[in-house]
Design a protein around this motif. Structure first.
Motif, short mmCIF file in Angstrom:
data_model
loop_
_atom_site.label_atom_id
_atom_site.label_comp_id
_atom_site.label_asym_id
_atom_site.label_seq_id
_atom_site.Cartn_x
_atom_site.Cartn_y
_atom_site.Cartn_z
N ASN A 166 0.82 -1.22 0.00
CA ASN A 166 0.00 0.00 0.00
C ASN A 166 0.85 1.26 0.00
O ASN A 166 0.50 2.25 -0.64
CB ASN A 166 -0.94 0.01 1.20
CG ASN A 166 -2.17 -0.86 0.98
OD1 ASN A 166 -2.59 -1.07 -0.15
ND2 ASN A 166 -2.73 -1.38 2.05
N GLN A 167 1.99 1.22 0.70
CA GLN A 167 2.85 2.40 0.74
C GLN A 167 3.45 2.69 -0.64
O GLN A 167 3.51 3.84 -1.07
CB GLN A 167 3.97 2.20 1.77
CG GLN A 167 4.88 3.42 1.90
CD GLN A 167 5.94 3.23 2.96
OE1 GLN A 167 6.09 2.15 3.53
NE2 GLN A 167 6.69 4.29 3.24
N VAL A 168 3.89 1.64 -1.32
CA VAL A 168 4.44 1.83 -2.67
C VAL A 168 3.37 2.38 -3.60
O VAL A 168 3.62 3.33 -4.37
CB VAL A 168 5.03 0.51 -3.23
CG1 VAL A 168 5.44 0.67 -4.69
CG2 VAL A 168 6.21 0.07 -2.39
N ILE A 169 2.18 1.81 -3.54
CA ILE A 169 1.09 2.29 -4.40
C ILE A 169 0.78 3.75 -4.08
O ILE A 169 0.65 4.59 -4.99
CB ILE A 169 -0.15 1.41 -4.26
CG1 ILE A 169 0.11 0.01 -4.82
CG2 ILE A 169 -1.35 2.05 -4.95
CD1 ILE A 169 -0.98 -1.00 -4.54
N ALA A 170 0.69 4.08 -2.79
CA ALA A 170 0.34 5.45 -2.38
C ALA A 170 1.36 6.47 -2.89
O ALA A 170 0.99 7.57 -3.29
CB ALA A 170 0.22 5.53 -0.86
N THR A 171 2.62 6.09 -2.90
CA THR A 171 3.64 7.04 -3.37
C THR A 171 3.62 7.20 -4.89
O THR A 171 4.23 8.13 -5.41
CB THR A 171 5.06 6.62 -2.93
OG1 THR A 171 5.35 5.32 -3.46
CG2 THR A 171 5.18 6.60 -1.42
N HIS A 172 2.92 6.30 -5.59
CA HIS A 172 2.85 6.39 -7.05
C HIS A 172 1.50 6.89 -7.57
O HIS A 172 1.25 6.85 -8.77
CB HIS A 172 3.21 5.04 -7.67
CG HIS A 172 4.67 4.77 -7.64
ND1 HIS A 172 5.32 4.32 -6.52
CD2 HIS A 172 5.63 4.94 -8.58
CE1 HIS A 172 6.61 4.22 -6.78
NE2 HIS A 172 6.82 4.58 -8.03
N VAL A 173 0.66 7.36 -6.67
CA VAL A 173 -0.60 7.97 -7.12
C VAL A 173 -0.28 9.36 -7.63
O VAL A 173 0.28 10.18 -6.92
CB VAL A 173 -1.64 8.04 -5.98
CG1 VAL A 173 -2.88 8.81 -6.43
CG2 VAL A 173 -2.04 6.64 -5.52
N GLU A 174 -0.61 9.60 -8.89
CA GLU A 174 -0.38 10.91 -9.51
C GLU A 174 -1.72 11.63 -9.58
O GLU A 174 -2.73 11.05 -9.97
CB GLU A 174 0.20 10.74 -10.91
CG GLU A 174 1.54 10.03 -10.92
CD GLU A 174 2.05 9.79 -12.33
OE1 GLU A 174 1.84 10.66 -13.20
OE2 GLU A 174 2.65 8.73 -12.55
N GLY A 175 -1.71 12.90 -9.21
CA GLY A 175 -2.94 13.69 -9.22
C GLY A 175 -3.34 14.10 -10.62
O GLY A 175 -2.65 13.82 -11.61
N ALA A 176 -4.46 14.76 -10.70
CA ALA A 176 -4.95 15.27 -11.97
C ALA A 176 -3.96 16.28 -12.54
O ALA A 176 -3.33 17.04 -11.79
CB ALA A 176 -6.32 15.91 -11.79
N PHE A 177 -3.82 16.31 -13.84
CA PHE A 177 -2.91 17.24 -14.51
C PHE A 177 -3.36 18.67 -14.22
O PHE A 177 -4.52 19.01 -14.39
CB PHE A 177 -2.89 16.95 -16.01
CG PHE A 177 -1.99 17.85 -16.80
CD1 PHE A 177 -0.63 17.81 -16.61
CD2 PHE A 177 -2.51 18.73 -17.73
CE1 PHE A 177 0.21 18.64 -17.34
CE2 PHE A 177 -1.68 19.57 -18.47
CZ PHE A 177 -0.31 19.51 -18.26
N LEU A 178 -2.44 19.50 -13.76
CA LEU A 178 -2.71 20.88 -13.37
C LEU A 178 -3.77 20.98 -12.27
O LEU A 178 -4.36 22.03 -12.05
CB LEU A 178 -3.14 21.74 -14.57
CG LEU A 178 -2.11 21.87 -15.70
CD1 LEU A 178 -2.68 22.68 -16.85
CD2 LEU A 178 -0.81 22.50 -15.20
N GLY A 179 -4.01 19.88 -11.58
CA GLY A 179 -4.94 19.88 -10.46
C GLY A 179 -6.40 19.72 -10.83
O GLY A 179 -7.23 19.52 -9.96
N PHE A 180 -6.73 19.78 -12.14
CA PHE A 180 -8.15 19.69 -12.50
C PHE A 180 -8.42 18.96 -13.82
O PHE A 180 -9.57 18.71 -14.16
CB PHE A 180 -8.79 21.08 -12.56
CG PHE A 180 -8.27 21.95 -13.67
CD1 PHE A 180 -8.93 22.01 -14.89
CD2 PHE A 180 -7.12 22.70 -13.51
CE1 PHE A 180 -8.46 22.80 -15.92
CE2 PHE A 180 -6.64 23.50 -14.53
CZ PHE A 180 -7.31 23.55 -15.74
N ILE A 181 -7.39 18.57 -14.55
CA ILE A 181 -7.59 17.89 -15.82
C ILE A 181 -7.37 16.39 -15.60
O ILE A 181 -6.28 15.96 -15.24
CB ILE A 181 -6.64 18.42 -16.91
CG1 ILE A 181 -6.90 19.90 -17.15
CG2 ILE A 181 -6.80 17.62 -18.19
CD1 ILE A 181 -5.90 20.56 -18.09
#
Length: 196
Positions: free
Chosen positions: A155-170
């Motif tokens: 779970n820690q490895v997965i959590a560190t590889h979660v990428e957010g939305a591009f520019l925060g909203f795309i």
């Protein structure tokens, strides 16, 4: 008549050289300087320098110790030369049959009751390298068991590889399957089975 043809030929030659040769060369040069990794296919290499994949193109992972990608309808699966979706509509009996079969197999392997949509639906290209964080975390128990490591480590490895939305909203948050699997091999390597 020659006075009318000459400007047309000259403008054709100028625009062909400018837009057919000059512009592509300029864009290629700028991309090689500013974004060399992306311009060359975002290729991922192992320690020996061998290409193991691309961060932009999905590939199949079927072994239990790895994150599994979403299904692919590209050729026989993840074929970059045959990119495309299944073109099945929402009322397609073939699509319903495939989704039902895939969902049953995933539930049996991962023990998940509710599956995110991307667990059983292919992307439009069939080459999507990413899955949703929900689907990634649903696979953590299977991965931990197959690797012989605590689920918290996975779970820690997965959590560190979660990428957010591009520019925060795309777009939506996502997890790159190849990059996360490579990180799992480093942070939570598969342990040999304990002797009986």
């Amino acid at each position: 008549m020659l006075s009318e043809i000459r400007p047309a030929l000259v403008s054709t030659l100028v625009f062909t050289l400018a837009l057919g040769l000059g512009y592509p060369l300029a864009v290629t040069a700028i991309s090689q300087v500013a974004f060399p990794w992306q311009a060359n296919g975002s290729l991922v290499r192992d320690q020996a320098g061998h290409v193991v994949g691309s961060a932009l193109i999905g590939q199949p992972f079927a072994r239990g110790e790895y994150l599994h990608p979403r299904p692919s309808a590209a050729g026989s699966g993840y074929d970059p030369t045959a990119s495309g979706g299944s073109n099945f509509g929402p009322l397609s009996a073939d699509l319903a049959k495939r989704v039902t079969h895939d969902a049953a197999a995933i539930r049996a392997a991962d023990g998940s009751a509710d599956l995110p949509d991307d667990a059983v639906t292919a992307s439009g290209s069939g080459l999507d390298p990413d899955i949703s964080p929900a689907y990634a975390f649903d696979q953590a128990a299977r991965i931990a068991k197959a690797r012989g490591v605590p689920i918290a480590a996975v779970n820690q490895v997965i959590a560190t590889h979660v990428e957010g939305a591009f520019l925060g909203f795309i777009g939506q948050p996502h997890v790159n399957v190849l990059m996360t699997n490579r990180a799992l091999d480093v942070a939570a390597p598969k342990r040999p089975p304990k002797p009986a």
